[in-house]
Scaffold this motif. Structure first.
Motif, PDB file in Angstrom:
ATOM      1  N   PHE A 251      49.939  40.046 101.826  1.00  0.00           N
ATOM      2  CA  PHE A 251      51.185  40.514 101.232  1.00  0.00           C
ATOM      3  C   PHE A 251      52.101  39.342 100.937  1.00  0.00           C
ATOM      4  N   TRP A 252      52.605  39.278  99.708  1.00  0.00           N
ATOM      5  CA  TRP A 252      53.547  38.243  99.298  1.00  0.00           C
ATOM      6  C   TRP A 252      54.827  38.886  98.813  1.00  0.00           C
ATOM      7  N   ILE A 253      55.938  38.148  98.881  1.00  0.00           N
ATOM      8  CA  ILE A 253      57.219  38.642  98.369  1.00  0.00           C
ATOM      9  C   ILE A 253      57.939  37.491  97.667  1.00  0.00           C
ATOM     10  N   CYS A 254      58.671  37.829  96.602  1.00  0.00           N
ATOM     11  CA  CYS A 254      59.356  36.813  95.799  1.00  0.00           C
ATOM     12  C   CYS A 254      60.849  36.843  96.084  1.00  0.00           C
ATOM     13  N   CYS A 255      61.452  35.692  96.227  1.00  0.00           N
ATOM     14  CA  CYS A 255      62.902  35.583  96.410  1.00  0.00           C
ATOM     15  C   CYS A 255      63.576  35.842  95.062  1.00  0.00           C
ATOM     16  N   ASP A 256      64.546  36.736  95.046  1.00  0.00           N
ATOM     17  CA  ASP A 256      65.228  37.071  93.802  1.00  0.00           C
ATOM     18  C   ASP A 256      66.235  35.998  93.388  1.00  0.00           C
ATOM     19  N   ILE A 257      66.488  35.026  94.253  1.00  0.00           N
ATOM     20  CA  ILE A 257      67.444  33.962  93.926  1.00  0.00           C
ATOM     21  C   ILE A 257      66.721  32.730  93.382  1.00  0.00           C
TER      22      ILE A 257
ATOM     23  N   GLU B   1      63.310  32.489  93.165  1.00  0.00           N
ATOM     24  CA  GLU B   1      62.058  32.929  92.549  1.00  0.00           C
ATOM     25  C   GLU B   1      60.819  32.241  93.137  1.00  0.00           C
ATOM     26  N   LYS B   2      60.908  31.805  94.377  1.00  0.00           N
ATOM     27  CA  LYS B   2      59.740  31.268  95.069  1.00  0.00           C
ATOM     28  C   LYS B   2      59.035  32.416  95.784  1.00  0.00           C
ATOM     29  N   TRP B   3      57.698  32.261  95.922  1.00  0.00           N
ATOM     30  CA  TRP B   3      56.888  33.274  96.593  1.00  0.00           C
ATOM     31  C   TRP B   3      56.594  32.863  98.032  1.00  0.00           C
ATOM     32  N   PHE B   4      56.533  33.865  98.898  1.00  0.00           N
ATOM     33  CA  PHE B   4      56.315  33.623 100.326  1.00  0.00           C
ATOM     34  C   PHE B   4      55.316  34.630 100.876  1.00  0.00           C
ATOM     35  N   HIS B   5      54.487  34.143 101.852  1.00  0.00           N
ATOM     36  CA  HIS B   5      53.710  35.099 102.642  1.00  0.00           C
ATOM     37  C   HIS B   5      54.690  36.004 103.379  1.00  0.00           C
ATOM     38  N   GLY B   6      54.418  37.307 103.392  1.00  0.00           N
ATOM     39  CA  GLY B   6      55.278  38.206 104.142  1.00  0.00           C
ATOM     40  C   GLY B   6      55.375  37.811 105.600  1.00  0.00           C
ATOM     41  N   LYS B   7      54.225  37.383 106.177  1.00  0.00           N
ATOM     42  CA  LYS B   7      54.217  37.027 107.595  1.00  0.00           C
ATOM     43  C   LYS B   7      55.063  35.794 107.872  1.00  0.00           C
ATOM     44  N   CYS B   8      55.185  34.892 106.852  1.00  0.00           N
ATOM     45  CA  CYS B   8      55.945  33.657 107.053  1.00  0.00           C
ATOM     46  C   CYS B   8      57.449  33.907 107.106  1.00  0.00           C
ATOM     47  N   VAL B   9      57.897  34.957 106.394  1.00  0.00           N
ATOM     48  CA  VAL B   9      59.334  35.254 106.384  1.00  0.00           C
ATOM     49  C   VAL B   9      59.634  36.553 107.137  1.00  0.00           C
ATOM     50  N   LYS B  10      58.613  37.049 107.867  1.00  0.00           N
ATOM     51  CA  LYS B  10      58.748  38.223 108.720  1.00  0.00           C
ATOM     52  C   LYS B  10      59.190  39.460 107.928  1.00  0.00           C
ATOM     53  N   ILE B  11      58.529  39.668 106.770  1.00  0.00           N
ATOM     54  CA  ILE B  11      58.786  40.846 105.939  1.00  0.00           C
ATOM     55  C   ILE B  11      57.479  41.613 105.762  1.00  0.00           C
ATOM     56  N   THR B  12      57.491  42.888 106.090  1.00  0.00           N
ATOM     57  CA  THR B  12      56.316  43.743 105.908  1.00  0.00           C
ATOM     58  C   THR B  12      56.454  44.502 104.591  1.00  0.00           C
TER      59      THR B  12
ATOM     60  N   SER C  16      57.138  42.177  92.320  1.00  0.00           N
ATOM     61  CA  SER C  16      55.794  41.833  92.763  1.00  0.00           C
ATOM     62  C   SER C  16      54.757  42.465  91.849  1.00  0.00           C
ATOM     63  N   LYS C  17      54.989  43.738  91.459  1.00  0.00           N
ATOM     64  CA  LYS C  17      54.035  44.426  90.616  1.00  0.00           C
ATOM     65  C   LYS C  17      54.014  43.823  89.222  1.00  0.00           C
ATOM     66  N   SER C  18      55.207  43.505  88.667  1.00  0.00           N
ATOM     67  CA  SER C  18      55.255  42.989  87.308  1.00  0.00           C
ATOM     68  C   SER C  18      54.625  41.616  87.202  1.00  0.00           C
ATOM     69  N   ASN C  19      54.582  40.874  88.292  1.00  0.00           N
ATOM     70  CA  ASN C  19      53.999  39.550  88.275  1.00  0.00           C
ATOM     71  C   ASN C  19      52.569  39.545  88.814  1.00  0.00           C
ATOM     72  N   SER C  20      52.007  40.730  88.983  1.00  0.00           N
ATOM     73  CA  SER C  20      50.615  40.873  89.434  1.00  0.00           C
ATOM     74  C   SER C  20      50.379  40.243  90.789  1.00  0.00           C
ATOM     75  N   LYS C  21      51.396  40.223  91.646  1.00  0.00           N
ATOM     76  CA  LYS C  21      51.224  39.692  92.997  1.00  0.00           C
ATOM     77  C   LYS C  21      50.874  40.821  93.943  1.00  0.00           C
ATOM     78  N   PRO C  22      50.123  40.540  94.984  1.00  0.00           N
ATOM     79  CA  PRO C  22      49.694  41.612  95.884  1.00  0.00           C
ATOM     80  C   PRO C  22      50.842  42.117  96.729  1.00  0.00           C
ATOM     81  N   VAL C  23      50.915  43.428  96.925  1.00  0.00           N
ATOM     82  CA  VAL C  23      51.922  44.002  97.804  1.00  0.00           C
ATOM     83  C   VAL C  23      51.276  44.713  98.993  1.00  0.00           C
TER      84      VAL C  23
END
Length: 242
Positions: free
Chosen positions: A201-207, A209-220, A156-163
């Motif tokens: 907050f966003w998170i990227c799937c390591d498989i 590589e799609k990005w998701f809202h944390g709230k949408c995938v229930k990840i804080t 997330s940090k390397s891709n400048s996405k918010p954490v």
């Protein structure tokens, strides 16, 4: 010559241990300048002794072989000018801990303290911080430095996405954030399809590589820090090919 009185019970050995420990801590903390001056590298092999009454001294090792009690680390003065002071003190603290334990268990063996009492003695000793911990105050700091950083958070940090949620910023930084929003504005959440927003907050799937809202995938953000490899719901449900 009167016979020297040695501790014989668990309580007496532990009292002796605490007195010697307090003396060593005093030498390596409050009296450190005096201790430093006494450890002249030009002198012969020196040892740091802690005494049961809470006082310390730097002296030559005893001449008798074997010694009446286990001896501290020998030659502590020789490394004084070849190391940073904090590292030198930490090294002596580690050797001091070893010496304290050897003296305590010497008494335990000499005066036939049984297995149960030895266990109780070690438990009492283990409840106290080590000399090293007191001198360096490094235990908690090391734990924080060694805390695991998940792949998802680093990505997330390397891709400048918010954490985390953004905080109010000065105007010049707000202008930079507007440019960042424009840069990532086309990024869509793989779950809800909404655009990227800098205050979420966003998170990227390591498989995939799609990005998701944390709230949408229930990840804080806190939960993300504990995930070594994040798989989105779709990738998690995929079965491996036979």
């Amino acid at each position: 010559m009167a016979a020297r009185l040695y501790p014989r019970s668990v309580e007496e050995v532990f009292k002796d241990f605490k007195g010697r420990r307090a003396a060593l801590i005093k030498a390596l903390t409050t009296d450190v300048e005096e201790f430093y001056q006494q450890c002249d590298p030009e002198r012969e092999n020196l040892c740091l002794y802690g005494h049961p009454h809470g006082e310390w001294d730097v002296n030559l090792p005893v001449e008798e072989v074997p010694p009446e009690l286990p001896e501290p680390a020998l030659g502590i003065n020789f490394a004084r000018d070849g190391m940073q002071e904090k590292d030198w003190l930490a090294l002596i603290a580690v050797h001091s801990d070893s010496w304290l334990l050897s003296v305590a268990f010497y008494f335990g063996a000499r005066f036939s303290i049984d297995k149960a009492d030895r266990k109780r003695l070690f438990s009492l000793i283990n409840d106290l911080p080590t000399v090293f911990e007191v001198v360096t105050e490094a235990t908690k700091k090391l734990q924080k430095e060694k805390s695991p950083v998940s792949n998802s958070s680093s990505k997330s940090k390397s891709n400048s996405k918010p954490v985390k949620v953004s905080k109010p910023q000065p105007k010049d930084e707000e202008e930079l954030d507007e440019e960042e929003d424009d840069e990532h504005g086309e990024t869509l959440c793989g779950a809800c399809g909404d655009n990227y927003a800098s205050d979420e907050f966003w998170i990227c799937c390591d498989i995939c590589e799609k990005w998701f809202h944390g709230k949408c995938v229930k990840i804080t953000p806190a939960k993300a820090e504990q995930i070594k490899q994040y798989k989105c719901p779709s990738c998690s449900n995929k079965r491996p090919r036979p």
